[in-house]
Design a protein around this motif. Structure first.
Motif, PDB file in Angstrom:
ATOM      1  N   ASN A  31       0.619  -1.242  -0.043  1.00  0.00           N
ATOM      2  CA  ASN A  31      -0.053   0.009  -0.075  1.00  0.00           C
ATOM      3  C   ASN A  31       0.698   1.262   0.033  1.00  0.00           C
ATOM      4  O   ASN A  31       0.603   2.175  -0.744  1.00  0.00           O
ATOM      5  CB  ASN A  31      -0.898  -0.145   1.367  1.00  0.00           C
ATOM      6  CG  ASN A  31      -2.219  -0.541   0.857  1.00  0.00           C
ATOM      7  OD1 ASN A  31      -3.287  -0.067   0.623  1.00  0.00           O
ATOM      8  ND2 ASN A  31      -2.430  -2.032   1.084  1.00  0.00           N
ATOM      9  N   ALA A  32       1.866   1.140   0.812  1.00  0.00           N
ATOM     10  CA  ALA A  32       2.890   2.410   1.032  1.00  0.00           C
ATOM     11  C   ALA A  32       3.424   2.741  -0.315  1.00  0.00           C
ATOM     12  O   ALA A  32       3.675   3.881  -0.731  1.00  0.00           O
ATOM     13  CB  ALA A  32       3.801   2.230   2.008  1.00  0.00           C
ATOM     14  N   LYS A  37       3.963   6.466  -4.996  1.00  0.00           N
ATOM     15  CA  LYS A  37       4.120   6.477  -6.428  1.00  0.00           C
ATOM     16  C   LYS A  37       3.256   7.514  -6.980  1.00  0.00           C
ATOM     17  O   LYS A  37       3.459   8.173  -7.771  1.00  0.00           O
ATOM     18  CB  LYS A  37       4.275   5.265  -7.085  1.00  0.00           C
ATOM     19  CG  LYS A  37       5.393   4.415  -7.141  1.00  0.00           C
ATOM     20  CD  LYS A  37       5.412   2.808  -7.876  1.00  0.00           C
ATOM     21  CE  LYS A  37       6.787   2.028  -7.715  1.00  0.00           C
ATOM     22  NZ  LYS A  37       6.343   0.734  -8.222  1.00  0.00           N
ATOM     23  N   GLN A  38       1.871   7.379  -6.445  1.00  0.00           N
ATOM     24  CA  GLN A  38       0.791   7.936  -7.064  1.00  0.00           C
ATOM     25  C   GLN A  38       0.911   9.499  -6.477  1.00  0.00           C
ATOM     26  O   GLN A  38       0.271  10.394  -7.351  1.00  0.00           O
ATOM     27  CB  GLN A  38      -0.670   7.277  -6.767  1.00  0.00           C
ATOM     28  CG  GLN A  38      -0.994   5.835  -7.287  1.00  0.00           C
ATOM     29  CD  GLN A  38      -1.306   6.005  -8.844  1.00  0.00           C
ATOM     30  OE1 GLN A  38      -1.554   7.283  -9.245  1.00  0.00           O
ATOM     31  NE2 GLN A  38      -1.495   5.033  -9.351  1.00  0.00           N
ATOM     32  N   TYR A  39       1.058   9.530  -5.273  1.00  0.00           N
ATOM     33  CA  TYR A  39       0.671  10.928  -4.704  1.00  0.00           C
ATOM     34  C   TYR A  39       1.920  11.510  -3.777  1.00  0.00           C
ATOM     35  O   TYR A  39       1.889  12.359  -3.168  1.00  0.00           O
ATOM     36  CB  TYR A  39      -0.459  10.873  -3.678  1.00  0.00           C
ATOM     37  CG  TYR A  39      -1.753  10.777  -4.691  1.00  0.00           C
ATOM     38  CD1 TYR A  39      -2.237  11.765  -5.281  1.00  0.00           C
ATOM     39  CD2 TYR A  39      -2.229   9.547  -4.684  1.00  0.00           C
ATOM     40  CE1 TYR A  39      -3.369  11.643  -5.966  1.00  0.00           C
ATOM     41  CE2 TYR A  39      -3.554   9.294  -5.361  1.00  0.00           C
ATOM     42  CZ  TYR A  39      -4.041  10.534  -5.972  1.00  0.00           C
ATOM     43  OH  TYR A  39      -5.207  10.557  -6.853  1.00  0.00           O
ATOM     44  N   ASP A  40       3.027  10.724  -3.883  1.00  0.00           N
ATOM     45  CA  ASP A  40       4.330  11.011  -2.946  1.00  0.00           C
ATOM     46  C   ASP A  40       3.894  11.213  -1.556  1.00  0.00           C
ATOM     47  O   ASP A  40       4.265  12.318  -0.958  1.00  0.00           O
ATOM     48  CB  ASP A  40       4.850  12.453  -3.605  1.00  0.00           C
ATOM     49  CG  ASP A  40       6.319  12.627  -3.080  1.00  0.00           C
ATOM     50  OD1 ASP A  40       6.938  11.448  -2.554  1.00  0.00           O
ATOM     51  OD2 ASP A  40       6.582  13.844  -3.003  1.00  0.00           O
ATOM     52  N   ILE A  41       2.958  10.418  -1.042  1.00  0.00           N
ATOM     53  CA  ILE A  41       2.639  10.464   0.264  1.00  0.00           C
ATOM     54  C   ILE A  41       3.452   9.289   1.283  1.00  0.00           C
ATOM     55  O   ILE A  41       3.424   8.329   0.816  1.00  0.00           O
ATOM     56  CB  ILE A  41       1.200  10.079   0.460  1.00  0.00           C
ATOM     57  CG1 ILE A  41       0.135  11.214  -0.045  1.00  0.00           C
ATOM     58  CG2 ILE A  41       0.695   9.937   1.987  1.00  0.00           C
ATOM     59  CD1 ILE A  41      -1.186  11.123  -0.122  1.00  0.00           C
ATOM     60  N   ASN A 107      -4.390  -2.030  -2.951  1.00  0.00           N
ATOM     61  CA  ASN A 107      -4.742  -0.434  -3.078  1.00  0.00           C
ATOM     62  C   ASN A 107      -5.605   0.049  -2.211  1.00  0.00           C
ATOM     63  O   ASN A 107      -6.321   1.163  -2.627  1.00  0.00           O
ATOM     64  CB  ASN A 107      -5.187  -0.366  -4.560  1.00  0.00           C
ATOM     65  CG  ASN A 107      -6.575  -1.156  -4.903  1.00  0.00           C
ATOM     66  OD1 ASN A 107      -6.810  -1.901  -3.894  1.00  0.00           O
ATOM     67  ND2 ASN A 107      -7.292  -0.693  -6.020  1.00  0.00           N
ATOM     68  N   TYR A 108      -5.597  -0.525  -0.747  1.00  0.00           N
ATOM     69  CA  TYR A 108      -6.735  -0.016  -0.025  1.00  0.00           C
ATOM     70  C   TYR A 108      -6.603   1.533   0.309  1.00  0.00           C
ATOM     71  O   TYR A 108      -7.465   2.232   0.582  1.00  0.00           O
ATOM     72  CB  TYR A 108      -6.777  -1.050   1.086  1.00  0.00           C
ATOM     73  CG  TYR A 108      -7.569  -0.443   2.244  1.00  0.00           C
ATOM     74  CD1 TYR A 108      -8.750  -0.622   2.507  1.00  0.00           C
ATOM     75  CD2 TYR A 108      -6.935   0.184   3.475  1.00  0.00           C
ATOM     76  CE1 TYR A 108      -9.641  -0.119   3.368  1.00  0.00           C
ATOM     77  CE2 TYR A 108      -7.578   0.728   4.274  1.00  0.00           C
ATOM     78  CZ  TYR A 108      -8.891   0.499   4.484  1.00  0.00           C
ATOM     79  OH  TYR A 108      -9.705   0.903   5.630  1.00  0.00           O
ATOM     80  N   LEU A 109      -5.305   1.868   0.786  1.00  0.00           N
ATOM     81  CA  LEU A 109      -5.004   3.209   1.037  1.00  0.00           C
ATOM     82  C   LEU A 109      -5.272   4.019   0.370  1.00  0.00           C
ATOM     83  O   LEU A 109      -5.558   5.294   0.448  1.00  0.00           O
ATOM     84  CB  LEU A 109      -3.659   3.151   1.965  1.00  0.00           C
ATOM     85  CG  LEU A 109      -3.305   2.558   3.150  1.00  0.00           C
ATOM     86  CD1 LEU A 109      -2.000   2.627   3.670  1.00  0.00           C
ATOM     87  CD2 LEU A 109      -4.175   2.846   4.302  1.00  0.00           C
TER      88      LEU A 109
END
Length: 141
Positions: A31-32, A37-41, A107-109
């Motif tokens: 998840n991390a 990758k998607q949002y830099d979170i 992909n839960y988070l």
């Protein structure tokens, strides 16, 4: 539009929970990776040990895509107090709570973050795994 956040905290209270650590850490790792990758979170994973007689044994002490911290209660305090203790010690702008025996998709988070929009809270449902099928836990009927 999603709220802009730099870190998400995931908190799991453990009670004699070492048998769940490997599965939990693998799920958080996947998840991390997707969130970064998607949002830099960034993701921090806080494990609150509510069984003082047992040390938490991490599966992977140096995860690649998230920070893991273990917090030990001095005495058994119960799941709700343990969750509050985890929240008080978290750094994330968003907080997710998982039980030690929960299973989440990779992909839960990401899904929860994207569905949050501009809201302050999101509540999701789950499934109870039965022998031949998955049963929705809460129905809105």
């Amino acid at each position: 539009m999603n709220k802009k956040v730099s870190k998400i905290s995931v908190i799991t209270t453990l009670y004699k929970g070492n048998k769940y650590i490997e599965q939990l850490q693998k799920m958080i790792e996947k998840n991390a990776e997707i969130l970064r990758k998607q949002y830099d979170i960034d993701v921090e994973y806080i494990l609150v040990n509510d069984f003082p007689d047992e040390d938490v044994i991490l599966f992977d002490e140096r995860p690649l895509n998230y920070i893991v911290r273990v917090q030990n209660n001095e005495v058994n305090s119960g799941i709700h107090v343990s969750r509050i203790n985890g929240i008080k010690n978290s750094d994330g702008e968003l907080i997710f709570i998982l039980d030690q025996d929960d299973k989440i998709e990779k992909n839960y988070l990401l899904s929860q973050y994207e569905n949050l929009g501009d809201n302050d809270v999101i509540v999701c449902n789950g499934y109870k795994e039965l022998d031949n099928y998955n049963k929705v836990i809460y129905r809105d009927v």
